[in-house]
Design an enzyme around this catalytic site. Structure first.
Site, mmCIF file in Angstrom:
data_model
loop_
_atom_site.group_PDB
_atom_site.id
_atom_site.type_symbol
_atom_site.label_atom_id
_atom_site.label_comp_id
_atom_site.label_asym_id
_atom_site.label_seq_id
_atom_site.Cartn_x
_atom_site.Cartn_y
_atom_site.Cartn_z
ATOM 1 N N CYS A 1 0.867 -1.191 0.000
ATOM 2 C CA CYS A 1 0.000 0.000 0.000
ATOM 3 C C CYS A 1 0.906 1.245 0.000
ATOM 4 C CB CYS A 1 -0.927 -0.099 1.215
ATOM 5 S SG CYS A 1 -2.096 1.232 1.487
ATOM 6 N N ASP B 1 -7.362 -3.565 -8.587
ATOM 7 C CA ASP B 1 -6.957 -2.448 -7.725
ATOM 8 C C ASP B 1 -7.270 -1.110 -8.407
ATOM 9 O OD1 ASP B 1 -5.782 -0.930 -5.732
ATOM 10 O OD2 ASP B 1 -3.988 -2.180 -5.593
ATOM 11 N N HIS C 1 -6.740 -4.512 -3.989
ATOM 12 C CA HIS C 1 -5.745 -3.922 -3.103
ATOM 13 C C HIS C 1 -5.631 -4.782 -1.839
ATOM 14 C CE1 HIS C 1 -3.453 -0.205 -2.396
ATOM 15 N NE2 HIS C 1 -3.734 -0.356 -1.112
#
Lengths: 252, 88
Positions: free
Chosen positions: A127, A188, A220
Site C-alpha cells: 500500500c 486495484d 488492493h
C-alpha cells in the site's frame, strides 16, 4: 525450511534506532536466533499504520531467515493504539516523503551495523509502504533489492501532489538503485493496471531491472488475511513465494 | 494518504463514547483505507476534541453508499432546520 530435529529460534522485540535527521524512532525487529550472517529487510508499513499485520509480516520474514526491521513511520505523531495514531496521521495528510526515506535508509544502516547481518539489505512495503519502499530505493543507495506490493500513487498527476508528497515517485525512476519486484492486483484502483503499465514502461525506458506480476481476481491488499474482503489466498500464497524467490536471488 | 480525499471542519457540540460525554471541536473526514471495517475504502469521520487527542475520538467508518444516504438525510434535516430557524 528447518528440519524437524534442528534447533530453531527467533527473537522479536521493539528497538530504537536513528531515523531521518538522526531522530530516534521505534521499530519492531525480528531475527532468527543464531550468529548469522543473515540477510536483512526493512518493512515499510501501510497506511493503517504500525499494526499487528505488519508485526506478523516482520516475524514471517525472520522465520524465512531474514533480520527484519519494521520502523514505526508514524512515531513522531505520538503513541497510543495503532488505529488512533493512524487516524491522527491521516488527518495531517500523511507523513512527509523525505522523512520516510530517511527512516527507511536509517533502518538499513542500523541493520548493516548489527553483528549478525550479511550486509545485504532489501526494502519492502505494501500500500503506501510499497510506494515508500520504491521512493527509498530511488532516493538512497541503501538497498540491494526492493519489493513494491500494490503501492498506490507511484504515478501521480499534478493535482495529486501535496506538501508531504511533492514529487511523483515514477519521476525518480532513473535513480532506482536496485532490482525491483512489483506485485499487483488487476482489480486495484490504486494502482490501476494502467498505472502499473505506465510504471513498467518507465522502468524499461530507464533500463532498470524489474519483474512485475499482475494477479487476476485480486484488488488492493490481497495478502491481508485479516481483511476477508481483500484477502485472496491463492494469489497471496503465490505472491509470498515470488517475494521470497526475489529476495533469495538478490540478498542471499 | 492513499486517496488524497481528506477534509476537516470546525464544529461545535458534544458527543458520547465509552459512557462519557465530551466537547467536540473538529471533524476530520477522509475516504481512504479503513482501520476496522472490511472495505477497501470507507468514508471515515473522526469527531475530535483537540485537547483530548485522537485516542478519545468518536470514529465512524462507513461504506460509500451508507455515507451517501447519511449525507442526504443530514442535508435535508439541516435544510429543514435552517428554514425553521429563519421562519421564527
Amino acid at each position: 525450511m528447518t528440519a524437524t530435529d534442528a534447533y530453531e529460534g527467533m527473537i522479536a522485540e521493539t528497538v530504537v534506532y536513528p531515523g531521518a535527521d538522526g531522530e530516534l524512532i521505534h521499530a519492531y525487529l525480528a531475527r532468527p536466533a543464531g550468529p548469522g550472517p543473515f540477510p536483512a529487510v526493512v518493512l515499510a508499513h501501510h497506511m493503517p499504520g504500525w499494526d499487528a499485520w505488519y508485526k506478523e509480516a516482520t516475524r514471517k520474514m525472520a522465520y524465512h531467515g531474514y533480520v527484519a526491521l519494521a520502523p514505526d513511520l508514524y512515531c513522531r505523531a505520538g503513541h497510543g493504539e495503532p488505529d488512533d495514531i493512524a487516524a491522527l496521521v491521516r488527518s495531517q495528510g500523511g507523513v512527509p516523503d523525505p522523512q520516510v526515506v530517511g527512516d527507511l535508509a536509517g533502518g538499513a544502516a542500523f541493520l548493516r551495523a548489527l553483528p549478525y547481518t550479511s550486509g545485504k539489505v532489501g526494502v519492502m512495503g505494501t500500500c503506501s509502504g510499497g510506494r515508500h519502499a520504491y521512493l527509498a530505493a530511488c532516493l538512497s543507495d541503501a538497498f540491494d533489492a526492493c519489493a513494491d506490493l500494490w503501492g498506490g500513487h507511484v504515478v501521480m498527476g499534478e493535482a495529486d501532489l501535496t506538501p508531504n508528497r511533492p514529487v511523483a515517485p515514477i519521476d525518480y525512476t532513473e535513480r532506482l538503485s536496485c532490482p525491483l519486484l512489483g506485485l499487483f492486483g488487476e482489480l486495484d484502483k490504486a494502482p490501476t493496471p494502467e498505472q502499473v503499465a505506465q510504471h513498467e514502461a518507465a522502468l524499461t525506458a530507464a533500463g532498470k531491472p524489474y519483474e512485475f506480476h499482475m494477479y487476476p481476481d485480486a484488488g488492493h491488499g490481497f495478502f491481508y488475511h485479516d481483511r476477508p474482503a481483500a484477502y485472496r489466498a491463492e494469489q497471496a500464497v503465490d505472491g509470498w513465494k515470488k517475494l521470497f524467490a526475489f529476495f533469495g536471488q538478490h540478498l542471499g | 494518504m492513499c486517496t488524497n480525499i481528506n477534509a476537516q471542519a470546525a464544529i461545535a457540540g458534544s458527543g458520547k463514547a465509552g459512557g462519557q460525554w465530551m466537547q467536540l471541536d473538529t471533524a476530520h473526514i477522509a475516504y481512504d483505507h479503513p482501520l476496522h471495517s472490511d472495505y477497501e475504502h470507507a468514508l471515515m469521520i473522526d469527531f475530535v476534541n483537540g485537547g483530548a487527542g485522537f485516542g478519545s475520538r468518536i470514529a465512524l467508518e462507513l461504506s460509500l453508499e451508507a455515507a451517501e444516504r447519511l449525507a442526504a438525510v443530514i442535508g435535508e434535516a439541516v435544510r429543514q432546520a435552517r428554514a425553521y430557524e429563519d421562519g421564527r
